[in-house]
Motif scaffolding. Structure first.
Motif, PDB file in Angstrom:
ATOM      1  N   ILE A 167      -6.600  -3.594  -6.608  1.00 13.59           N
ATOM      2  CA  ILE A 167      -6.905  -2.167  -6.427  1.00 13.59           C
ATOM      3  C   ILE A 167      -8.323  -1.866  -6.918  1.00 13.59           C
ATOM      4  N   GLU A 168      -8.657  -2.425  -8.056  1.00 12.16           N
ATOM      5  CA  GLU A 168     -10.000  -2.138  -8.596  1.00 12.16           C
ATOM      6  C   GLU A 168     -11.099  -2.815  -7.772  1.00 12.16           C
ATOM      7  N   GLU A 207       6.998  11.263 -10.253  1.00  9.13           N
ATOM      8  CA  GLU A 207       5.894  10.658 -11.009  1.00  9.13           C
ATOM      9  C   GLU A 207       5.513   9.287 -10.456  1.00  9.13           C
ATOM     10  N   GLU A 208       6.485   8.560  -9.904  1.00  5.76           N
ATOM     11  CA  GLU A 208       6.130   7.265  -9.321  1.00  5.76           C
ATOM     12  C   GLU A 208       5.165   7.434  -8.154  1.00  5.76           C
ATOM     13  N   VAL A 223      -0.280   7.278  -5.809  1.00  4.37           N
ATOM     14  CA  VAL A 223      -1.425   7.962  -5.197  1.00  4.37           C
ATOM     15  C   VAL A 223      -2.653   7.876  -6.108  1.00  4.37           C
ATOM     16  N   ILE A 224      -2.452   8.080  -7.409  1.00  2.00           N
ATOM     17  CA  ILE A 224      -3.615   8.100  -8.302  1.00  2.00           C
ATOM     18  C   ILE A 224      -4.238   6.711  -8.417  1.00  2.00           C
ATOM     19  N   SER A 225      -3.467   5.696  -8.125  1.00  2.51           N
ATOM     20  CA  SER A 225      -4.055   4.344  -8.132  1.00  2.51           C
ATOM     21  C   SER A 225      -5.071   4.193  -7.005  1.00  2.51           C
ATOM     22  N   ASN A 283       3.194  10.050  -7.656  1.00  5.20           N
ATOM     23  CA  ASN A 283       1.907  10.485  -8.235  1.00  5.20           C
ATOM     24  C   ASN A 283       1.106   9.282  -8.732  1.00  5.20           C
ATOM     25  N   ALA A 284       1.801   8.346  -9.377  1.00  5.18           N
ATOM     26  CA  ALA A 284       1.108   7.168  -9.919  1.00  5.18           C
ATOM     27  C   ALA A 284       0.569   6.287  -8.790  1.00  5.18           C
ATOM     28  N   GLU A 309      -1.062  -7.065 -13.528  1.00  9.36           N
ATOM     29  CA  GLU A 309      -2.490  -7.355 -13.710  1.00  9.36           C
ATOM     30  C   GLU A 309      -3.172  -7.678 -12.370  1.00  9.36           C
ATOM     31  N   VAL A 345       2.308  -1.731  -8.793  1.00 11.58           N
ATOM     32  CA  VAL A 345       1.329  -0.678  -9.068  1.00 11.58           C
ATOM     33  C   VAL A 345       1.795   0.157 -10.257  1.00 11.58           C
ATOM     34  N   ILE A 346       3.001   0.674 -10.159  1.00 13.53           N
ATOM     35  CA  ILE A 346       3.399   1.651 -11.185  1.00 13.53           C
ATOM     36  C   ILE A 346       3.696   0.973 -12.523  1.00 13.53           C
ATOM     37  N   TYR A 347       4.000  -0.336 -12.485  1.00 12.77           N
ATOM     38  CA  TYR A 347       4.166  -1.067 -13.747  1.00 12.77           C
ATOM     39  C   TYR A 347       2.925  -1.886 -14.093  1.00 12.77           C
ATOM     40  N   LYS A 348       1.842  -1.645 -13.402  1.00 10.97           N
ATOM     41  CA  LYS A 348       0.506  -2.146 -13.767  1.00 10.97           C
ATOM     42  C   LYS A 348       0.405  -3.668 -13.841  1.00 10.97           C
ATOM     43  N   ILE A 359      -3.460  -4.648 -10.065  1.00  7.06           N
ATOM     44  CA  ILE A 359      -4.528  -3.738 -10.513  1.00  7.06           C
ATOM     45  C   ILE A 359      -5.900  -4.341 -10.190  1.00  7.06           C
TER      46      ILE A 359
END
Lengths: 570, 570
Positions: free
Chosen positions: A184-185, A204-205, A210-212, A207-208, A178, A173-176, A181
């Motif tokens: 998640i999408e 920040e990890e 959660v924001i995902s 936060n990232a 593919e 997740v935090i390193y995106k 993501i």
């Protein structure tokens, strides 16, 4: 039921089927105990107050509690099918679960998910599923299936699928990554939930994460972790399972102002613990023992989970809610006497009052697909007699990497009775790839035999430990013969075996049978094979192939150093 | 924003647009004040913790509070358009409202709802609407529109329509009126909410109301009513408006275990109260003064409403939430210094920092559609000089039915200077039906003139009071000329008038203009027309045509005895 009929029943223009008279109703909205009658018709609570029905049951002051909700569970850990699982947990008060079928999905892919959906239809247990987000769990092992976002899309809008299951690949997740993501999408696009599994993340990890869109966490192991997540808006699932028991630690962080953001879960619970300790009822009892007031504990087990997942009409005793009702005679002891699901008595004195349902399991059986394994496949070639060994620690899933001197014969590992160093074998069993990982393990202390199992997280290959190749082969042969399961071989004889025909993970028998079988096999392991009593041999084996728990594990691809995050030689 | 970008911002791979440094963040999940930075990008909170942005604003320990939510409001009561309403309330901290446009719907039907939707697009205020459930409010009056379930269906799935507005026709629910049930089922079918308005109901009636699907209540006037509803699962809206002020009474029933089921609303709030007292910020201040702790009060004004209506991503300061943010320097005084909507500064020191938007109002103006009314239309024929009179009570919407002796001339009511008995006229004004209701009223005490208004709940016909027919006709002529509004005539001269061109209910000017105009006209009414200071003449008139408030009212169909629930003769 149509609106007019509901109104008629509430207005007493028509009599309800069933009324509980003289109940003490646990009110999860007002956090009170209310003396009232509860009227039920066609499975729905149609009135709370003063009612009389076609049938009246005088509760003589006993408590009415909403049916309990397990907000995160892997049914597979019970080693029985969803229908048998229901028979075990419903009489203990759980009437709704949110299950992540990621074990069976690792073996059978979408067929596994479909089986879990089918098998959980028409049960007196509402079974919601989360789509497994991490199949396979890692790229360091071969599983039976790979599930990408495209695959999951097939099920995302099933009425009992709530979203994406625990996102264990939090680095992804935090390193995106593919594919992560994409999954998640997929959930976002369809307005679905995403469950978390992100231990140790912070700042920040976190936060990232959660924001995902990850909205829940069940992996908190201390109050600080819990509070940091709660502050960022995550719902906290307080887990009390078999391997992981966080409740007594976490309830220290629960207070009157944050308990509404806390839920209960079991995650993984084995047959013996379900039978002896209970299910979510156990979370309630344990919370109360640890200072949580009973109504708050019940709220965590009911309305809070319903709110978190936006499940309408469950989790409370109020007009319009389903009549998922527990009769309890003392709130502190929380002994569930009777369980009603949608108004039907389905459990009494911990016994189910319903039958198993019959489901076509043809797509989830016969999952053992291996070549004829021979002794030479088990040979460990070594250039040096100083080797890396997996050292077990007492009652712990974490292992230690140690170096030991072993005997060699023709550059090949040779068993030595005097050394407690056994062979560990992980054999790919889904696709007949011949992949075999070989390693050495100490502190298992087994003698004169081998134990094989098809439960080996998360890819569930065959894992075997033994002190001689003949018993290892014999045990593998037995788990193949029984269609998956656990087998103990000694002196080339099978002492006992437990068939787990559903994906090599779950029995089609009831939980009492599985439990008694396991207990017998555990005795055999300890008494006849001399296994160390500081470990549970079956649970230990089941986690030795999971390359995300430190320090050193074995997959079908080889020996894996979790700290270096890479394969190493023996 | 896409998931990857959000993750990058939370992870600090990219800098956020704006970071509030050194904030005290009110955390509505954990019920705490947290020292943290809050990072914002493209209108979204992307991190709470340690952040730096392209722009950093040092808050020096000031509080960050989520934008406030009014969970039930009729914009029309502010007498300004939605865009002007936004300019009034946004700088006071309200960033989301759930509005029921039932006043304009009574005048303009679906066109009124459409106008409210259009006019509330692209505002720095999220405006959600509930579809008016009771247009007209009763069958004892003629309104401008009749809205049936079929009509409402057009809008039910609009993204800003949350469901069915306050179901005032609670007898229609419990007695299963076909059209009421159709509307309720329309909401159910589309998985939408239903708001309540069911004062005085209890026991089985209340159970029936709740089981029909009504989920909220804003009409509680005492703690018992509130607790009974809360227990049955309703969310309670604690109202502090202009006419109805329930907060100080109801907060006595709020405790640490039930406040999470309580929300705040204003319902109806007039220009002067909004300008002088505030909006939902006033509910917060008043709650705190009455013993509610500030964080709980803020939760009631934010996350609780978001939870009730399942509004995602508003109501909290956390990653992924919209940056609807208030800067407050003291939680108890709760003086809102700055308001950010989706990251944009939109209000400061109670002043809006945004412009009105321009919306086509052609379908909601020119709503005064009356015949040329003549003196003979106002003639009250009487057979007897003993008549029923509406007696006003000081500062009260309830009236008394009294009998009085009046003067007659040719079997016609004749004004008498010595008696405080005035003519009251309700003239249908939507469809030119000539319908005119005539009555007599005492305790208004007006002399030498007439006051006319097109605000007359709920059908909003023209209502006029006067001591001579010339001024009555003149005042009617003026409200017709100005396209709806309020007018005062004395000695056949218009002393002042307030145009309310939008449906005869709302001005297109700003709230300060409307307020100053109203204040001026109030002075004229008191000082020049001698109106009793025990009543507010405009508010009194606006409720004199509402045939659901006891004891006696006048509609365009005639004099209505609310107690007998039937028309009576004068």
């Amino acid at each position: 039921m149509d609106t007019k009929k509901l109104i008629d029943l509430a207005m007493k223009n028509k009599s309800a089927d069933l009324v509980f008279k003289n109940a003490k109703v646990v009110n999860v909205f007002s956090h009170e105990i209310i003396n009232a009658d509860v009227a039920i018709h066609d499975g729905i609570i149609v009135g709370v107050g003063n009612y009389d029905g076609a049938e009246n049951i005088d509760l003589q002051g006993k408590f009415i509690v909403p049916g309990l909700i397990d907000s995160h569970v892997h049914i597979e850990s019970s080693m029985v099918s969803p229908t048998e699982f229901a028979k075990a947990i419903v009489p203990r008060g759980t009437t709704t679960i949110i299950a992540d079928p990621h074990e069976i999905a690792n073996v059978c892919g979408l067929d596994g998910i479909e089986y879990m959906l089918k098998c959980s239809e028409n049960l007196p247990l509402d079974v919601y599923l989360m789509l497994p987000s991490c199949v396979p769990a890692t790229s360091f092992e071969n599983s039976g299936a790979i599930l990408k976002a495209n695959d999951l899309e097939k099920f995302i809008n099933h009425p009992r699928i709530l979203g994406l299951g625990e996102m264990m690949n939090y680095p992804g997740v935090i390193y995106k990554d593919e594919e992560v993501i994409n999954k998640i999408e997929l959930a976002h696009k369809n307005n679905k939930f995403i469950d978390g599994h992100g231990p140790n993340m912070k700042n920040e990890e976190l936060n990232a994460y959660v924001i995902s869109g990850v909205g829940t966490e069940h992996e908190c192991s201390n109050v600080d972790e819990m509070i940091e997540r709660l502050r960022l808006g995550m719902y906290i699932m307080i887990r009390e399972g078999s391997a992981a028991r966080n409740l007594e630690t976490l309830v220290r962080g629960v207070n009157n102002f944050n308990y509404q953001r806390c839920l209960f879960c079991t995650d993984d619970k084995h047959p013996e613990d379900i039978l002896n300790k209970g299910h979510i009822d156990n979370n309630i009892r344990l919370s109360i023992k640890n200072g949580i007031d009973p109504i708050s504990a019940i709220q965590m087990a009911t309305i809070n989970a319903a709110t978190c997942y936006n499940l309408k009409n469950i989790g409370a005793i109020a007009p319009g809610y389903y009549a998922d009702i527990l009769i309890v005679d003392d709130l502190k002891e929380f002994n569930v006497e009777k369980v009603y699901k949608k108004g039907m008595l389905v459990g009494e004195n911990k016994k189910p009052l319903f039958k198993s349902n019959d489901v076509d399991n043809s797509k989830v059986i016969n999952t053992i697909n291996i070549l004829d394994i021979k002794k030479e496949n088990l040979s460990i070639k070594l250039k040096d007699d100083i080797v890396n060994v997996i050292r077990l620690l007492p009652h712990n899933l974490v292992t230690e990497k140690v170096t030991r001197k072993v005997d060699l014969e023709n550059n090949e590992f040779k068993y030595n009775d005097k050394l407690d160093i056994l062979k560990l074998v992980v054999l790919e069993r889904h696709k007949n790839t011949k992949n075999i990982g070989l390693g050495l393990v100490e502190n298992f202390k087994l003698k004169n035999g081998a134990i094989a199992s098809t439960i080996a997280h998360d890819s569930h290959n065959i894992i075997v430990v033994g002190d001689n190749d003949e018993d290892i082969l014999n045990a593998i042969g037995e788990v193949e013969n029984i269609g998956g399961g656990i087998a103990i071989s000694s002196q080339n004889k099978i002492l006992d075996s437990l068939p787990l025909i559903i994906g090599g993970l779950m029995s089609d028998k009831d939980i009492e049978y599985v439990n008694s079988k396991l207990n017998n096999m555990l005795s055999i392991a300890y008494d006849k094979l001399n296994v160390s009593k500081e470990i549970d041999p079956f649970m230990t084996l089941s986690f030795l192939a999971l390359p995300v728990i430190p320090q050193i594990k074995l997959t079908d691809k080889g020996l894996f150093d979790v700290v270096k995050f890479d394969f190493i030689k023996i």
